[in-house]
Enzyme design. Structure first.
Site, PDB file in Angstrom:
ATOM      1  N   SER A 299      36.655  49.235  45.744  1.00  0.00           N
ATOM      2  CA  SER A 299      36.928  48.824  47.628  1.00  0.00           C
ATOM      3  C   SER A 299      37.596  50.185  48.249  1.00  0.00           C
ATOM      4  O   SER A 299      37.982  49.154  49.100  1.00  0.00           O
ATOM      5  CB  SER A 299      39.078  47.717  46.667  1.00  0.00           C
ATOM      6  OG  SER A 299      39.420  48.599  45.861  1.00  0.00           O
TER       7      SER A 299
ATOM      8  N   HIS B  97      40.649  49.234  39.726  1.00  0.00           N
ATOM      9  CA  HIS B  97      41.682  48.913  40.123  1.00  0.00           C
ATOM     10  C   HIS B  97      43.095  47.390  39.477  1.00  0.00           C
ATOM     11  O   HIS B  97      43.596  48.006  38.007  1.00  0.00           O
ATOM     12  CB  HIS B  97      41.207  46.673  40.547  1.00  0.00           C
ATOM     13  CG  HIS B  97      42.624  46.309  42.246  1.00  0.00           C
ATOM     14  ND1 HIS B  97      43.221  45.109  41.124  1.00  0.00           N
ATOM     15  CD2 HIS B  97      41.987  46.393  43.203  1.00  0.00           C
ATOM     16  CE1 HIS B  97      43.870  44.877  42.323  1.00  0.00           C
ATOM     17  NE2 HIS B  97      43.156  45.315  43.361  1.00  0.00           N
TER      18      HIS B  97
ATOM     19  N   ASN C 165      38.937  41.035  53.979  1.00  0.00           N
ATOM     20  CA  ASN C 165      38.588  40.641  53.193  1.00  0.00           C
ATOM     21  C   ASN C 165      37.609  39.628  52.462  1.00  0.00           C
ATOM     22  O   ASN C 165      36.238  39.210  51.934  1.00  0.00           O
ATOM     23  CB  ASN C 165      38.473  41.437  51.329  1.00  0.00           C
ATOM     24  CG  ASN C 165      39.633  42.030  51.580  1.00  0.00           C
ATOM     25  OD1 ASN C 165      38.559  43.297  51.722  1.00  0.00           O
ATOM     26  ND2 ASN C 165      40.958  42.358  50.316  1.00  0.00           N
TER      27      ASN C 165
ATOM     28  N   ASP D  47      34.039  44.437  37.392  1.00  0.00           N
ATOM     29  CA  ASP D  47      35.073  43.600  38.417  1.00  0.00           C
ATOM     30  C   ASP D  47      34.390  43.379  39.792  1.00  0.00           C
ATOM     31  O   ASP D  47      34.287  44.380  40.422  1.00  0.00           O
ATOM     32  CB  ASP D  47      36.538  44.140  38.226  1.00  0.00           C
ATOM     33  CG  ASP D  47      37.340  43.875  39.455  1.00  0.00           C
ATOM     34  OD1 ASP D  47      37.090  43.140  40.462  1.00  0.00           O
ATOM     35  OD2 ASP D  47      38.759  43.653  39.596  1.00  0.00           O
TER      36      ASP D  47
ATOM     37  N   GLU E  84      34.879  48.755  38.852  1.00  0.00           N
ATOM     38  CA  GLU E  84      34.852  47.594  39.484  1.00  0.00           C
ATOM     39  C   GLU E  84      32.669  47.690  39.498  1.00  0.00           C
ATOM     40  O   GLU E  84      32.484  49.038  39.344  1.00  0.00           O
ATOM     41  CB  GLU E  84      35.049  48.206  41.188  1.00  0.00           C
ATOM     42  CG  GLU E  84      35.913  48.176  40.471  1.00  0.00           C
ATOM     43  CD  GLU E  84      37.330  48.335  41.518  1.00  0.00           C
ATOM     44  OE1 GLU E  84      36.825  47.898  43.066  1.00  0.00           O
ATOM     45  OE2 GLU E  84      39.237  48.229  41.697  1.00  0.00           O
TER      46      GLU E  84
ATOM     47  N   HIS F 128      34.145  42.980  45.523  1.00  0.00           N
ATOM     48  CA  HIS F 128      33.742  42.758  46.402  1.00  0.00           C
ATOM     49  C   HIS F 128      32.563  43.235  46.669  1.00  0.00           C
ATOM     50  O   HIS F 128      31.825  43.414  47.663  1.00  0.00           O
ATOM     51  CB  HIS F 128      34.223  44.285  46.572  1.00  0.00           C
ATOM     52  CG  HIS F 128      35.802  44.360  46.894  1.00  0.00           C
ATOM     53  ND1 HIS F 128      36.736  44.159  48.663  1.00  0.00           N
ATOM     54  CD2 HIS F 128      36.735  45.256  46.262  1.00  0.00           C
ATOM     55  CE1 HIS F 128      38.065  43.925  47.865  1.00  0.00           C
ATOM     56  NE2 HIS F 128      37.915  45.581  46.759  1.00  0.00           N
TER      57      HIS F 128
ATOM     58  N   LYS G 182      37.989  36.376  48.463  1.00  0.00           N
ATOM     59  CA  LYS G 182      37.006  37.279  49.291  1.00  0.00           C
ATOM     60  C   LYS G 182      36.265  36.881  50.421  1.00  0.00           C
ATOM     61  O   LYS G 182      36.839  36.246  51.001  1.00  0.00           O
ATOM     62  CB  LYS G 182      36.896  38.847  48.963  1.00  0.00           C
ATOM     63  CG  LYS G 182      38.167  39.565  48.486  1.00  0.00           C
ATOM     64  CD  LYS G 182      38.428  40.843  47.622  1.00  0.00           C
ATOM     65  CE  LYS G 182      39.905  40.949  47.226  1.00  0.00           C
ATOM     66  NZ  LYS G 182      39.979  42.048  46.035  1.00  0.00           N
TER      67      LYS G 182
HETATM   68  C1  LIG Z   1      41.521  41.737  45.174  1.00  0.00           C
HETATM   69  C2  LIG Z   1      40.795  42.502  43.989  1.00  0.00           C
HETATM   70  C3  LIG Z   1      41.365  42.056  43.257  1.00  0.00           C
HETATM   71  C4  LIG Z   1      41.995  40.058  42.920  1.00  0.00           C
HETATM   72  O1  LIG Z   1      41.515  39.602  43.249  1.00  0.00           O
HETATM   73  P1  LIG Z   1      42.785  38.774  44.229  1.00  0.00           P
HETATM   74  O2  LIG Z   1      42.089  36.791  43.548  1.00  0.00           O
HETATM   75  O3  LIG Z   1      43.079  38.728  45.378  1.00  0.00           O
HETATM   76  O4  LIG Z   1      44.214  38.314  42.195  1.00  0.00           O
HETATM   77  C5  LIG Z   1      41.028  42.216  41.671  1.00  0.00           C
HETATM   78  N1  LIG Z   1      40.234  43.732  41.669  1.00  0.00           N
HETATM   79  C6  LIG Z   1      39.956  44.181  42.793  1.00  0.00           C
HETATM   80  C7  LIG Z   1      38.426  44.962  42.769  1.00  0.00           C
HETATM   81  C8  LIG Z   1      40.301  43.772  43.499  1.00  0.00           C
HETATM   82  O5  LIG Z   1      39.795  44.577  45.001  1.00  0.00           O
END
Ligand SMILES: *Cc1c(COP(=O)(O)O)cnc(C)c1O
Length: 374
Positions: free
Chosen positions: A182, A137, A51, A207, A178, A210, A230
């Protein structure tokens, strides 16, 4: 009698159950290299499954910022932010994040996971309702469960279903989604969801793990979280929103209060990443050009993000194609149920600014060979 025996027995039984269900997971040592490469078992592979979308994790500017910060401020924050771990780099990073998001204020957390499990229970509790997209997520699900609120999930990106759930909801409603999903790489209908929320005085929280830095969309949500792990190429999480909210998080988010602050090298690298994102928008354009090239070569619909699911269906076939691709020099993970619905085992391809068009052509050629579609 030693209690270690019952512990071993317990874990062995659990592992056997997972193995029988094909759900036991294992770790593979991997060293990441620059330009979208990774090394496994001494072999260099082109990776299409991380990512690090802007390929910033190996950028010399981030590395240098991290090294300098380590010499100046040490490798660890030493305490939680409420004690002595609130290094001044935190405020610098937070004001940069808020500005970038166009929101009043930001709060940095240890990770995106910690941001979600701390923020959601700060906003709702028993007697309230969380309404969330079914594909959200795991850490949003975890935060919702921790809150004690009633949890209702709506069909993926089905805003009509979300509106129906809203009609029956109790107490304060928090709606979670989101921005860029993801596993599927598709986008949430943020305007529709915001409208539904506004009509019910419900709060929309997104969230952007991505989307951040690579696939920016207009976002009407008053609460926007994301990760620095990411596209920003480092580690950490954040929540942006009104100052009253980010102030409240300081006192109420347990995953903020009871954990050590981020180390200086991590904070400095994140600030350097934001600088590069701003100065070099061509990095995101390059990642998007790579994904578009791949989709075109494979005859897939135009992608909305840098994530492309290549649905294979049967789990064993997805595993076989992933192994064949690895033998050909490409790292592409197979994603299997229960992470994705049964019968939709897939390869999840992600593209980054570090890939060259020839890398993209090579992987699509190899994929066609593995699938016997040439
Ligand atoms: C990776 C991810 C997270 C968590 O983030 P980290 O910083 O890796 O703990 C939260 N939400 C989504 C949608 C993710 O893909």
């Amino acid at each position: 009698m030693n209690a270690t025996n019952s512990l071993k027995h317990y874990a062995r039984e659990k592992l056997a159950g997972l193995e029988a269900a094909g759900q036991q997971r294992s770790l593979i040592a991997t060293d990441r290299l620059a330009h979208g490469r990774a090394r496994r078992g001494g072999v260099d592979l082109i990776s299409f499954c991380d990512n690090d979308y802007l390929s910033l994790s190996h950028d010399p500017r981030l590395v240098e910022a991290a090294v300098k910060a380590a010499y100046a401020h040490g490798t660890g924050a030493g305490a939680s932010r409420l004690v002595t771990g609130n290094l001044s780099l935190n405020a610098a990073l937070e004001s940069r994040l808020a500005k970038m998001k166009g929101l009043e204020s930001a709060r940095v957390f240890g990770s995106g996971y910690l941001a979600n499990i701390g923020t959601i229970p700060t906003l709702v509790g028993r007697g309230d309702t969380v309404i969330m997209d079914e594909l959200s997520h795991a850490c949003m699900h975890a935060g919702a469960r921790l809150s004690g609120a009633a949890i209702k999930t709506f069909g993926h990106n089905d805003s009509e279903h979300a509106a129906q759930l809203m009609e029956e909801a109790q107490g304060q409603v928090l709606l979670l989604t989101e921005t860029v999903f993801s596993m599927d790489g598709d986008l949430a209908p943020l305007d529709e969801l915001a409208e539904i929320c506004n009509a019910h005085d419900a709060w929309l929280m997104t969230d952007d793990a991505h989307g951040f830095g690579v696939c920016t969309m207009d976002n009407p949500a008053p609460i926007q979280m994301g990760t620095l792990s990411k596209a920003a190429g480092g580690y950490g999480g954040y929540v942006c929103g009104p100052t009253e909210l980010t102030d409240l998080l300081i006192s109420r988010a347990r995953s903020f209060v009871y954990t050590t602050g981020l180390p200086a090298p991590v904070l400095a690298a994140a600030i350097a990443a934001l600088d590069v994102m701003k100065a070099e928008p061509e990095r995101a354009e390059c990642a998007l050009a790579n994904v578009t090239l791949f989709a075109g070569l494979m005859g897939l619909p135009a992608p909305r993000s840098v994530i492309v699911p290549f649905i294979i269906g049967a789990e064993s076939e997805a595993m076989r194609v992933s192994a064949d691709l690895q033998a050909a020099g490409f790292l592409v993970t197979a994603i299997r149920p229960p992470t994705v619905p049964a019968g939709t085992a897939r390869l999840r391809f992600t593209f980054s600014a570090g890939h060259k068009p020839e890398d993209v052509r090579a992987v699509s050629h190899a994929l066609k060979e593995c699938m016997a579609i040439v």
